[in-house]
Design an enzyme around this catalytic site. Structure first.
Site, PDB file in Angstrom:
ATOM      1  N   ASP A  10      72.981  54.952  27.391  1.00 43.77           N
ATOM      2  CA  ASP A  10      73.601  55.064  26.067  1.00 43.77           C
ATOM      3  C   ASP A  10      74.435  56.337  25.971  1.00 43.77           C
ATOM      4  OD1 ASP A  10      74.147  54.421  23.435  1.00 43.77           O
ATOM      5  OD2 ASP A  10      72.055  54.144  22.868  1.00 43.77           O
TER       6      ASP A  10
ATOM      7  N   ASP B  76      76.009  47.366  17.935  1.00 38.59           N
ATOM      8  CA  ASP B  76      74.700  47.494  17.292  1.00 38.59           C
ATOM      9  C   ASP B  76      74.514  46.420  16.227  1.00 38.59           C
ATOM     10  OD1 ASP B  76      73.728  49.553  18.784  1.00 38.59           O
ATOM     11  OD2 ASP B  76      74.303  51.131  17.379  1.00 38.59           O
TER      12      ASP B  76
HETATM   13  C1  GLA Z   1      72.381  53.474  19.918  1.00 35.43           C
HETATM   14  C2  GLA Z   1      72.289  52.126  20.581  1.00 35.43           C
HETATM   15  C3  GLA Z   1      71.102  51.370  20.029  1.00 35.43           C
HETATM   16  C4  GLA Z   1      69.846  52.156  20.248  1.00 35.43           C
HETATM   17  C5  GLA Z   1      69.978  53.541  19.633  1.00 35.43           C
HETATM   18  C6  GLA Z   1      68.811  54.436  19.996  1.00 35.43           C
HETATM   19  O1  GLA Z   1      72.736  53.364  18.591  1.00 35.43           O
HETATM   20  O2  GLA Z   1      73.459  51.414  20.411  1.00 35.43           O
HETATM   21  O3  GLA Z   1      71.012  50.099  20.618  1.00 35.43           O
HETATM   22  O4  GLA Z   1      69.586  52.248  21.627  1.00 35.43           O
HETATM   23  O5  GLA Z   1      71.156  54.198  20.066  1.00 35.43           O
HETATM   24  O6  GLA Z   1      68.934  55.693  19.481  1.00 35.43           O
END
Ligand code: GLA
Length: 735
Positions: free
Chosen positions: A477, A547
């Site tokens: 990420d 997301d």
């Molecule tokens: C980002 C990712 C999510 C999750 C969060 C965790 O927003 O896109 O899927 O993993 O971080 O903090």
């Protein structure tokens, strides 16, 4: 595929259906762009360089040299000498001057495709592609430029990049380096780009191309949620099936600019490259700078054909590794299920329940390390938190494996929290401007990965976690964009290199990761889909698309993403309702059908969801196993676009041999007194007959229709009752 007519000094680059033509003119050997479009039989279209028209070439009319520069279709224009359109290359010499002009020196035509030093790029064998390297120079600056073009035999794509070499004695600075440019006559174009935001990535935008400069860009340090490194110029009448498309997509994950400029002479200059904002790269004598690759597609057969060309290239000549052509394990991710509030017991309860339903891998998301119980702290402290993961990571992973599931883990390696052990030990490791407070975002800073010791440290932390247990998947990420650019180690005249050095370091780390852990399934992510680009696809066969997992929102996000990228690359999960981002309720069945068009997985607490939803999971799992080969490998066609019609969405996949097809139809809002809709299918064999299975309709007998009828007269879909209803139709050839 690539030929050089020595007498006329013309290069002709052919793909199956397109021709790209370059000419060298005049005693000064300027390199001009002659033509890009439908395949030409003859090699001579050099009259398009208009060297016989006023203002004449300088050798014939030196009085108007400036006017000549301002209208000549340069293959790679350089600024400062009288071409007042936006250039591809800007320099500053040791003396502080900016002008330069390129002339042809020599060329090479070679089978295959050389790698681009330090950068992701498409690839192919000597049988699959051919490359032209055109070398030009500015002898006053002591600069050589290599323009690199590759044609592919199996898809109508030409890739371009440029390498700048300091062939002189003095250092000089690059203040702008683009990778590709096409000068052509304006044909009343529209411009298509992908625009978005967090949770709303890559929505298709189409607008009229007017006079002047129009561009999309990012200088956020990543390709971004907001704009996408893609631009297409299309005819006013271009549709999915018909019309001209000139498209460019950038194999790069940092700052970019994609631009079209319509000049006073009604010429268009379309260009793409690294964004010049805050970019300044010093080249010492003998050093070179490799610009990233641009993928160019031309077609006169509409957007479906453009999409087909990108998909084929990326599936065959960009994505690598064990999972390149393979079905991915169905995963369940605990982020929306638990957020930071989890421990081994909770995870194992989810794993047990999920395994019984056919789910194949548990992914432990953010919150398993350091003191990370919220997003305020601990990035950089990549040691497992044993208060949560009782007995350590290996114990948990072994237990998950015993249940019969694989195990995956989340990292955010590029970041550092101000409240972390790592930051307390190494405050100078964060990107910062000396003496200024760092701008926070999600209460975190960005690590200065241009420093080798920083990159090595983070990489070793990640690698040691991966070695400590049987971890088969990583979600990598990246949750904030770059700001306050400054590195504690770069000299003042190299601070302008940091953005690009950062991207190169991310690439180097990921290359090390997939080299050291060749069986690992890597999924990239950036606050959802802020770094969904061909650069990252070179390292990970899939990227978290957004997301936002709301089935209705996903229609537009996935349509825009699939305009360029194969469905096998799009991370897509079924989540719980009301949706955590939009608050919307959609049927569980629809969430499943929409997620099937991506990598497919779950992101919910399977121990807590409604029984009636849970019951559907084994059916969805069965559908995934039945259709995933077709979804991953098949040709993708857009039948209808919800973003354009505001009522329903429809897409189709067809196997390479045309014997199988899957149609997905989503009615977004129900409308009264409206019984059925006829949709025209695509890509079938008109001479074959197909058995048509309305997958959810268990009662119905199968009907048989010819491909010809289904494509010309269409397929009737009974309108479902209610909002957000999805239907799957499976076609199998019976002849
Ligand atoms: C980002 C990712 C999510 C999750 C969060 C965790 O927003 O896109 O899927 O993993 O971080 O903090």
């Amino acid at each position: 595929m690539i030929t050089y007519n020595e007498q006329k000094r013309i290069f002709k680059l052919d793909t199956a259906n397109t021709t790209y033509m370059i000419g060298i003119i005049d005693s000064e050997s300027f390199i001009g762009h002659i033509y890009y479009g439908k395949r030409l039989k003859e090699a001579d279209a050099s009259y398009l360089l208009r060297t016989e028209e006023p203002p004449f070439v300088p050798s014939k009319n030196n009085r108007e040299r400036c006017a000549f520069y301002d209208c000549f279709p340069f293959e790679y224009p350089v600024g400062g000498m009288g071409d007042y359109r936006e250039s591809c290359l800007s320099i500053r010499t040791a003396g502080g001057h900016a002008g330069a002009m390129l002339s042809y020196v020599f060329h090479e035509i070679m089978p295959g495709k050389p790698r681009l030093e330090g950068l992701p790029a498409t690839f192919g064998t000597e049988e699959e592609c051919e490359t032209l390297k055109l070398v030009c120079e500015d002898k006053y600056v002591g600069m050589q430029v290599e323009l690199i073009y590759t044609t592919f035999h199996d898809t109508d794509v030409i890739t371009r990049s440029a390498r700048i070499i300091n062939a002189g004695q003095e250092p000089f600075y690059l203040t702008k380096v683009y990778s590709a440019c096409i000068d052509m006559d304006n044909r009343d174009f529209d411009m298509i780009s992908l625009h978005g935001s967090w949770a709303r990535e890559r929505h298709i935008q189409r607008k009229t191309l007017g006079y002047g400069i129009q561009n999309v860009s990012s200088f956020r340090g990543e390709s971004s949620h907001q704009d996408h490194p893609f631009l297409a110029l299309v005819g006013k009448n271009t549709t999915q099936e018909h019309g001209e498309v000139y498209a460019m997509n950038f194999v790069y994950s940092g700052n970019f600019r994609a631009q079209a400029e319509v000049s006073q002479f009604d010429h268009v200059r379309m260009s793409m490259g690294i964004h010049p904002e805050n970019f300044c790269w010093k080249l010492e004598s003998g050093e070179s700078f490799q610009a990233p690759e641009v993928v160019m597609v031309y077609t006169d057969k509409g957007l479906d054909a453009m999409t087909g060309a990108f998909h084929k290239l990326y599936k065959k000549h960009l994505i690598r590794g064990k999972y390149k052509d393979k079905k991915r394990p169905i995963l369940i991710n605990n982020w929306e299920a638990t957020y930071f509030d989890f421990n081994s017991e909770k995870l194992l309860a989810i794993a047990k329940e999920a395994s019984g339903l056919g789910i194949e891998m548990l992914v432990m998301d953010d919150g398993w390390f350091g003191k990370r119980n919220n997003d305020d702290c601990a990035l950089g402290d990549w040691q497992v938190n044993e208060d949560k993961i009782n007995g350590g990571l290996k114990k948990l992973v072994d237990e998950v494996n015993k249940i019969g599931m694989k195990f995956g883990i989340w990292f955010e390696p590029e970041m550092i929290s101000p409240d972390s052990e790592l930051y307390r030990q190494h405050p100078d490791w964060a990107i910062a401007i000396p003496g200024r407070p760092i701008t926070e975002s999600r209460q975190q800073y960005v690590l200065d990965l241009s420093r080798k010791e920083v990159m090595d440290h983070v990489y070793n932390m990640v690698a040691s976690v991966l070695k400590s247990a049987n971890i088969e998947y990583v979600k990598w990420d990246m949750n904030r964009q770059l700001s306050d650019l400054g590195s504690a180690c770069l000299p003042a005249d190299r601070q302008g290199e940091l953005y690009h050095r950062y991207v190169l370091a991310v690439y180097e780390m990921q290359e090390r990761l997939i080299h050291d852990f060749p069986d690992l399934l890597l999924e990239n992510c950036s606050g959802g889909g802020a770094r969904f680009d061909p650069g990252m696809l070179y390292f990970s066969p899939q990227i978290w698309c957004s997301d936002d997992t709301d089935a209705k929102e996903r229609l537009e996000i996935q349509e825009g993403t699939a305009l360029l990228y194969p469905l096998s690359t799009m991370g897509a999960h079924v989540s719980d309702c009301p949706n955590h981002i939009t608050g919307r309720m959609t049927p569980f069945e629809t969430r499943g059908i929409v997620a099937l068009a991506g990598t497919f997985g779950y992101e919910l607490d399977v121990t807590k969801i409604l029984e009636e939803d849970k019951k559907q999971i084994p059916e969805q799992v069965a559908m995934y196993h039945k259709y995933n080969d077709l979804i991953r490998e098949g040709d993708y066609y857009r039948i209808a676009s919800y973003s354009a019609n505001h009522r329903f969405d429809c897409w189709q996949l067809v196997s390479e041999d045309k014997k199988e097809s899957l149609v997905t139809y989503v009615q977004v809002l129900g409308s009264p007194n409206f019984k059925s809709r006829c949709i025209l299918l695509k890509g079938l064999d008109e001479d074959l007959h197909y058995e048509v299975d309305f997958v959810q309709n268990t009662e119905a007998e199968f009907k048989i229709y010819s491909g010809d009828t289904l494509m010309k007269a269409g397929l009737l879909i009974q309108n479902p009752s209610g909002d957000f209803q999805a239907r799957l139709v499976h076609l199998t050839a019976v002849d």
